[in-house]
Design a protein around this motif. Sequence first.
Motif, PDB file in Angstrom:
ATOM      1  N   GLY A 135      44.063  18.157  -5.065  1.00  0.00           N
ATOM      2  CA  GLY A 135      42.729  17.705  -5.456  1.00  0.00           C
ATOM      3  C   GLY A 135      41.645  18.736  -5.228  1.00  0.00           C
ATOM      4  O   GLY A 135      41.785  19.657  -4.414  1.00  0.00           O
ATOM      5  N   ALA A 136      40.564  18.578  -5.977  1.00  0.00           N
ATOM      6  CA  ALA A 136      39.410  19.467  -5.867  1.00  0.00           C
ATOM      7  C   ALA A 136      38.152  18.618  -5.775  1.00  0.00           C
ATOM      8  O   ALA A 136      37.879  17.800  -6.657  1.00  0.00           O
ATOM      9  CB  ALA A 136      39.334  20.404  -7.076  1.00  0.00           C
ATOM     10  N   ARG A 166      39.325  19.636   5.744  1.00  0.00           N
ATOM     11  CA  ARG A 166      40.220  19.362   6.865  1.00  0.00           C
ATOM     12  C   ARG A 166      41.160  18.194   6.587  1.00  0.00           C
ATOM     13  O   ARG A 166      42.283  18.164   7.088  1.00  0.00           O
ATOM     14  CB  ARG A 166      39.413  19.054   8.128  1.00  0.00           C
ATOM     15  N   ILE A 167      40.710  17.221   5.791  1.00  0.00           N
ATOM     16  CA  ILE A 167      41.558  16.071   5.524  1.00  0.00           C
ATOM     17  C   ILE A 167      42.596  16.373   4.455  1.00  0.00           C
ATOM     18  O   ILE A 167      43.481  15.567   4.193  1.00  0.00           O
ATOM     19  CB  ILE A 167      40.715  14.834   5.152  1.00  0.00           C
ATOM     20  N   GLY A 168      42.525  17.574   3.860  1.00  0.00           N
ATOM     21  CA  GLY A 168      43.613  17.999   2.999  1.00  0.00           C
ATOM     22  C   GLY A 168      43.301  18.201   1.540  1.00  0.00           C
ATOM     23  O   GLY A 168      44.216  18.468   0.754  1.00  0.00           O
ATOM     24  N   ALA A 169      42.028  18.075   1.120  1.00  0.00           N
ATOM     25  CA  ALA A 169      41.702  18.402  -0.260  1.00  0.00           C
ATOM     26  C   ALA A 169      42.067  19.868  -0.513  1.00  0.00           C
ATOM     27  O   ALA A 169      41.789  20.741   0.320  1.00  0.00           O
ATOM     28  CB  ALA A 169      40.213  18.174  -0.533  1.00  0.00           C
ATOM     29  N   GLY A 170      42.700  20.153  -1.641  1.00  0.00           N
ATOM     30  CA  GLY A 170      43.193  21.508  -1.891  1.00  0.00           C
ATOM     31  C   GLY A 170      42.094  22.523  -2.098  1.00  0.00           C
ATOM     32  O   GLY A 170      42.243  23.687  -1.723  1.00  0.00           O
ATOM     33  N   LEU A 171      40.979  22.088  -2.679  1.00  0.00           N
ATOM     34  CA  LEU A 171      39.839  22.981  -2.913  1.00  0.00           C
ATOM     35  C   LEU A 171      38.566  22.173  -2.748  1.00  0.00           C
ATOM     36  O   LEU A 171      38.455  21.064  -3.289  1.00  0.00           O
ATOM     37  CB  LEU A 171      39.895  23.570  -4.328  1.00  0.00           C
ATOM     38  N   VAL A 172      37.630  22.710  -2.005  1.00  0.00           N
ATOM     39  CA  VAL A 172      36.339  22.051  -1.804  1.00  0.00           C
ATOM     40  C   VAL A 172      35.246  23.048  -2.156  1.00  0.00           C
ATOM     41  O   VAL A 172      35.279  24.203  -1.715  1.00  0.00           O
ATOM     42  CB  VAL A 172      36.168  21.555  -0.356  1.00  0.00           C
ATOM     43  N   ALA A 180      40.009  12.899  -3.501  1.00  0.00           N
ATOM     44  CA  ALA A 180      40.469  14.077  -4.237  1.00  0.00           C
ATOM     45  C   ALA A 180      41.983  14.169  -4.215  1.00  0.00           C
ATOM     46  O   ALA A 180      42.612  14.604  -5.192  1.00  0.00           O
ATOM     47  CB  ALA A 180      39.850  15.345  -3.651  1.00  0.00           C
ATOM     48  N   ARG A 181      42.581  13.755  -3.124  1.00  0.00           N
ATOM     49  CA  ARG A 181      44.038  13.824  -2.989  1.00  0.00           C
ATOM     50  C   ARG A 181      44.751  12.675  -3.695  1.00  0.00           C
ATOM     51  O   ARG A 181      45.972  12.573  -3.650  1.00  0.00           O
ATOM     52  CB  ARG A 181      44.416  13.836  -1.516  1.00  0.00           C
TER      53      ARG A 181
END
Length: 285
Positions: free
Chosen positions: A30-31, A54-60, A239-240
């Motif tokens: 997710g982005a 930090r919670i794991g979204a691939g791109l922020v 996002a994920r």
Amino acid sequence: MTTTILEGTLPDDLRRAVLKSGSGHKFDHGAALVLTGGFGRTGAARLAARACLRIGAGLVTCAAPGSALLECATQLTAVMLRRCDGGADLLALLDDRRFNALCLGPGLGLDERAAGLLDVALASKRAAVLDADALTLLSRRADPFAGLHDRCVLTPHGGEFARLFPDLAAQAETDKPRAVRNAAERAGCVVLLKGAETAVAKPDGRTWLHRADGDRAVPWLATAGAGDVLAGLIAGLLARGGTPAEATVASVWLHVEAAVRVGPGLIAEDLPEALPAVLRALRPD
């Protein structure tokens, strides 16, 4: 309609939602796009973006006006940065369909730019967390709920809830789950009412309640920026690929669990840094 009580253990369905993973490519995780305010007002959005990452979204990515780009650039590393001076710029950014979750409100401001960003975000039908200033902007509209959709999450504290749902404010004092259930039905999306007792409801009436008491009492969570981190957690899980309800309810639990682990003396910046240990503890043995 029953209310699910969240306690010291995250329910298995939510634990699986938090831990699920895609392939090794960042865009499979997710982005998320976090909208910032102007110069001197970007800290809240940066906190949200850090939690989102930090919670794991691939791109922020933080989207900031030109006046705030340097301020953001000096503070961001793994979080990306794009210029966004108004609604037209956001519309262009959202041409990239990989942005699948938005976070609006922390430090956003209440000016014409902020109102335009909110309009574009809602029209895009992307999953969106609406917090802080975005909620105030909604409350100033003739119809606060026009444009909302079922992929939105509203995250008011008590004052913001009263401005959005003035006829439900007294009910929220005596029966928070019922008030939030009524609010979600009216808004047509997930509503989270923050506090030591936090309630989350879906439009269909399903409701969750988390009481931060006993071993999970965290009075030190009442600190500036903590709510911005919560908004970022929700955006990251959206996002994920989490549903609005999954992302919101899991984030409430994770937010408190991180605060329990940090303990007294906590400041908002500590919360994202506590997440790796929280997530490790959720993994099966």
